[in-house]
Design a protein around this motif. Sequence first.
Motif, PDB file in Angstrom:
ATOM      1  N   GLY A  47       0.811  -1.213   0.000  1.00 50.10           N
ATOM      2  CA  GLY A  47       0.000   0.000   0.000  1.00 50.10           C
ATOM      3  C   GLY A  47       0.844   1.264   0.000  1.00 50.10           C
ATOM      4  N   PHE A  48       1.905   1.254   0.788  1.00 49.83           N
ATOM      5  CA  PHE A  48       2.767   2.431   0.862  1.00 49.83           C
ATOM      6  C   PHE A  48       3.507   2.644  -0.454  1.00 49.83           C
ATOM      7  CE2 PHE A  48       6.890   4.363   2.402  1.00 49.83           C
ATOM      8  CZ  PHE A  48       6.362   5.621   2.641  1.00 49.83           C
ATOM      9  N   HIS A  49       3.937   1.567  -1.089  1.00 53.91           N
ATOM     10  CA  HIS A  49       4.628   1.705  -2.375  1.00 53.91           C
ATOM     11  C   HIS A  49       3.706   2.313  -3.424  1.00 53.91           C
ATOM     12  CE1 HIS A  49       6.479   0.497  -6.212  1.00 53.91           C
ATOM     13  NE2 HIS A  49       7.620   0.552  -5.554  1.00 53.91           N
ATOM     14  N   GLY A  50       2.462   1.832  -3.491  1.00 56.95           N
ATOM     15  CA  GLY A  50       1.516   2.395  -4.449  1.00 56.95           C
ATOM     16  C   GLY A  50       1.240   3.857  -4.179  1.00 56.95           C
ATOM     17  N   TRP A  51       1.121   4.212  -2.892  1.00 57.11           N
ATOM     18  CA  TRP A  51       0.909   5.609  -2.517  1.00 57.11           C
ATOM     19  C   TRP A  51       2.115   6.460  -2.911  1.00 57.11           C
ATOM     20  CZ3 TRP A  51       3.331   9.006   0.810  1.00 57.11           C
ATOM     21  CH2 TRP A  51       2.619  10.156   1.167  1.00 57.11           C
ATOM     22  N   CYS A  52       3.315   5.958  -2.666  1.00 57.92           N
ATOM     23  CA  CYS A  52       4.524   6.715  -3.026  1.00 57.92           C
ATOM     24  C   CYS A  52       4.616   6.932  -4.535  1.00 57.92           C
ATOM     25  CB  CYS A  52       5.782   5.997  -2.531  1.00 57.92           C
ATOM     26  SG  CYS A  52       6.067   6.125  -0.752  1.00 57.92           S
ATOM     27  N   ARG A  56       4.596  10.507  -3.671  1.00 61.26           N
ATOM     28  CA  ARG A  56       5.944  10.794  -3.182  1.00 61.26           C
ATOM     29  C   ARG A  56       6.963   9.909  -3.908  1.00 61.26           C
ATOM     30  NH1 ARG A  56       2.855  13.658  -0.820  1.00 61.26           N
ATOM     31  NH2 ARG A  56       3.058  14.595   1.263  1.00 61.26           N
ATOM     32  N   PRO A  57       7.141  10.090  -5.206  1.00 66.51           N
ATOM     33  CA  PRO A  57       8.066   9.202  -5.929  1.00 66.51           C
ATOM     34  C   PRO A  57       9.489   9.237  -5.384  1.00 66.51           C
ATOM     35  CG  PRO A  57       7.373  11.069  -7.295  1.00 66.51           C
ATOM     36  CD  PRO A  57       6.487  11.049  -6.100  1.00 66.51           C
ATOM     37  N   GLN A  58       9.875  10.358  -4.762  1.00 67.70           N
ATOM     38  CA  GLN A  58      11.224  10.431  -4.199  1.00 67.70           C
ATOM     39  C   GLN A  58      11.407   9.470  -3.030  1.00 67.70           C
ATOM     40  OE1 GLN A  58       8.852  12.688  -3.846  1.00 67.70           O
ATOM     41  NE2 GLN A  58       9.033  13.884  -1.936  1.00 67.70           N
ATOM     42  N   ALA A  59      10.292   8.989  -2.452  1.00 67.48           N
ATOM     43  CA  ALA A  59      10.359   8.076  -1.307  1.00 67.48           C
ATOM     44  C   ALA A  59      10.233   6.611  -1.710  1.00 67.48           C
ATOM     45  CB  ALA A  59       9.277   8.425  -0.289  1.00 67.48           C
ATOM     46  N   LEU A  60      10.247   6.293  -2.997  1.00 67.02           N
ATOM     47  CA  LEU A  60      10.099   4.898  -3.416  1.00 67.02           C
ATOM     48  C   LEU A  60      11.190   3.983  -2.858  1.00 67.02           C
ATOM     49  CD1 LEU A  60       8.786   5.345  -7.055  1.00 67.02           C
ATOM     50  CD2 LEU A  60       7.627   4.122  -5.197  1.00 67.02           C
ATOM     51  N   PRO A  61      12.458   4.421  -2.734  1.00 70.11           N
ATOM     52  CA  PRO A  61      13.437   3.526  -2.098  1.00 70.11           C
ATOM     53  C   PRO A  61      13.075   3.177  -0.655  1.00 70.11           C
ATOM     54  CG  PRO A  61      14.561   5.249  -3.327  1.00 70.11           C
ATOM     55  CD  PRO A  61      13.115   5.623  -3.290  1.00 70.11           C
ATOM     56  N   LEU A  62      12.459   4.116   0.059  1.00 72.22           N
ATOM     57  CA  LEU A  62      11.975   3.843   1.410  1.00 72.22           C
ATOM     58  C   LEU A  62      10.942   2.718   1.379  1.00 72.22           C
ATOM     59  CD1 LEU A  62      11.829   4.987   4.449  1.00 72.22           C
ATOM     60  CD2 LEU A  62       9.833   6.259   3.616  1.00 72.22           C
ATOM     61  N   ALA A  63      10.018   2.795   0.432  1.00 68.25           N
ATOM     62  CA  ALA A  63       8.980   1.774   0.314  1.00 68.25           C
ATOM     63  C   ALA A  63       9.580   0.420  -0.025  1.00 68.25           C
ATOM     64  CB  ALA A  63       7.966   2.191  -0.745  1.00 68.25           C
ATOM     65  N   LEU A  64      10.600   0.388  -0.864  1.00 69.73           N
ATOM     66  CA  LEU A  64      11.241  -0.890  -1.200  1.00 69.73           C
ATOM     67  C   LEU A  64      11.901  -1.509   0.022  1.00 69.73           C
ATOM     68  CD1 LEU A  64      12.835  -0.029  -4.666  1.00 69.73           C
ATOM     69  CD2 LEU A  64      10.860  -1.526  -4.238  1.00 69.73           C
ATOM     70  N   GLY A  65      12.497  -0.680   0.877  1.00 73.59           N
ATOM     71  CA  GLY A  65      13.090  -1.196   2.103  1.00 73.59           C
ATOM     72  C   GLY A  65      12.055  -1.809   3.027  1.00 73.59           C
ATOM     73  N   TYR A 161       1.383   9.408   4.896  1.00 77.09           N
ATOM     74  CA  TYR A 161       0.692   8.157   4.574  1.00 77.09           C
ATOM     75  C   TYR A 161      -0.069   7.596   5.769  1.00 77.09           C
ATOM     76  CZ  TYR A 161      -0.049   3.284   3.217  1.00 77.09           C
ATOM     77  OH  TYR A 161      -0.610   2.050   2.949  1.00 77.09           O
ATOM     78  N   SER A 162       0.566   7.616   6.939  1.00 75.31           N
ATOM     79  CA  SER A 162       0.021   6.896   8.092  1.00 75.31           C
ATOM     80  C   SER A 162      -0.748   7.768   9.071  1.00 75.31           C
ATOM     81  CB  SER A 162       1.168   6.219   8.857  1.00 75.31           C
ATOM     82  OG  SER A 162       1.984   7.195   9.498  1.00 75.31           O
ATOM     83  N   GLY A 163      -0.544   9.087   8.983  1.00 74.34           N
ATOM     84  CA  GLY A 163      -1.154   9.978   9.956  1.00 74.34           C
ATOM     85  C   GLY A 163      -0.380  10.100  11.251  1.00 74.34           C
ATOM     86  N   ARG A 164       0.756   9.422  11.344  1.00 76.12           N
ATOM     87  CA  ARG A 164       1.597   9.528  12.542  1.00 76.12           C
ATOM     88  C   ARG A 164       2.401  10.819  12.487  1.00 76.12           C
ATOM     89  NH1 ARG A 164      -0.995   5.927  15.647  1.00 76.12           N
ATOM     90  NH2 ARG A 164      -1.583   4.175  14.307  1.00 76.12           N
ATOM     91  N   ASN A 165       2.741  11.312  13.656  1.00 76.95           N
ATOM     92  CA  ASN A 165       3.467  12.567  13.756  1.00 76.95           C
ATOM     93  C   ASN A 165       4.877  12.420  13.182  1.00 76.95           C
ATOM     94  OD1 ASN A 165       5.466  14.313  15.556  1.00 76.95           O
ATOM     95  ND2 ASN A 165       3.501  15.379  15.435  1.00 76.95           N
ATOM     96  N   ALA A 166       5.260  13.359  12.314  1.00 75.78           N
ATOM     97  CA  ALA A 166       6.570  13.275  11.670  1.00 75.78           C
ATOM     98  C   ALA A 166       7.702  13.339  12.688  1.00 75.78           C
ATOM     99  CB  ALA A 166       6.725  14.390  10.636  1.00 75.78           C
ATOM    100  N   GLU A 167       7.523  14.149  13.739  1.00 78.83           N
ATOM    101  CA  GLU A 167       8.581  14.254  14.750  1.00 78.83           C
ATOM    102  C   GLU A 167       8.761  12.941  15.497  1.00 78.83           C
ATOM    103  OE1 GLU A 167      10.824  16.658  15.337  1.00 78.83           O
ATOM    104  OE2 GLU A 167      10.000  17.452  13.468  1.00 78.83           O
TER     105      GLU A 167
END
Length: 245
Positions: A47-52, A56-65, A161-167
């Motif tokens: 789900g996160f990969h599809g959203w990225c 957020r295409p710049q975050a696709l490596p994060l999703a792959l991890g 994506y998750s609604g969690r606080n970035a900090e």
Amino acid sequence: MFPLVHYYVNKRIYGQVPPLMTLGGFFPDLASGTGMERDAAHMMGDGFHGWCKRYRPQALPLALGILSHGTEPHGVDYYADEYWPDCEHGWCFKQGERYMDEVRDSTHLGEDYIWWKAHNFVEMSYELIIKRDQPQTNQELIAALTDYRSKSIAAEALSAYSGRNAESIIGVYNRALQIFAIREVTALALAQKQADSFIYRFNMHDAEPLKMAALLEKMSRELSDGFYPYIEQVIALTAEMLGAY
């Protein structure tokens, strides 16, 4: 699995592991510190990969991890924890069964936790094998965890994506070096991190880190021959799954 093994798998699959992919490999095991449920974090990769891809295409490596780490779709932790042929659960549970008495004796955990903790001891012994054979790995992990720009990109995307606080997401990444034995990857450091977690989680002060470390040293020797045949299969299976992304 623990961080060095996840990084090793990604490095074998991709050759180079950018900081965002390294941070993705950490996230499922850190997510509870943001208030996210552990199992949900291990199953969020698709789900996160599809959203990225869309936002957020710049975050696709994060999703792959995250995908590589997770249990659904089937990444490294699926095979370590959930399923392996001819095993009641994953591979690491099966490997840990013969060490359960020694885990019980050194940790003094309650009986309900021994099978789970024995599988963790297998995972920690694999960290020692990776550190022995790939001694630069922990420094590469530290480089990603201290990369402010990559952590900021990861936190912003995961928060959106998750609604969690970035900090709070930045916070768990900043605490990773305290949670995991990465700066010093030794049997004693791994054992002490576990003993510290027992105090934090259970208010349990009876663990014996020196005994735990001796057991980890023994396991890393005895399990060494079986580690690479197993992890090669996991690399192939995980790479096949990632090929869809």
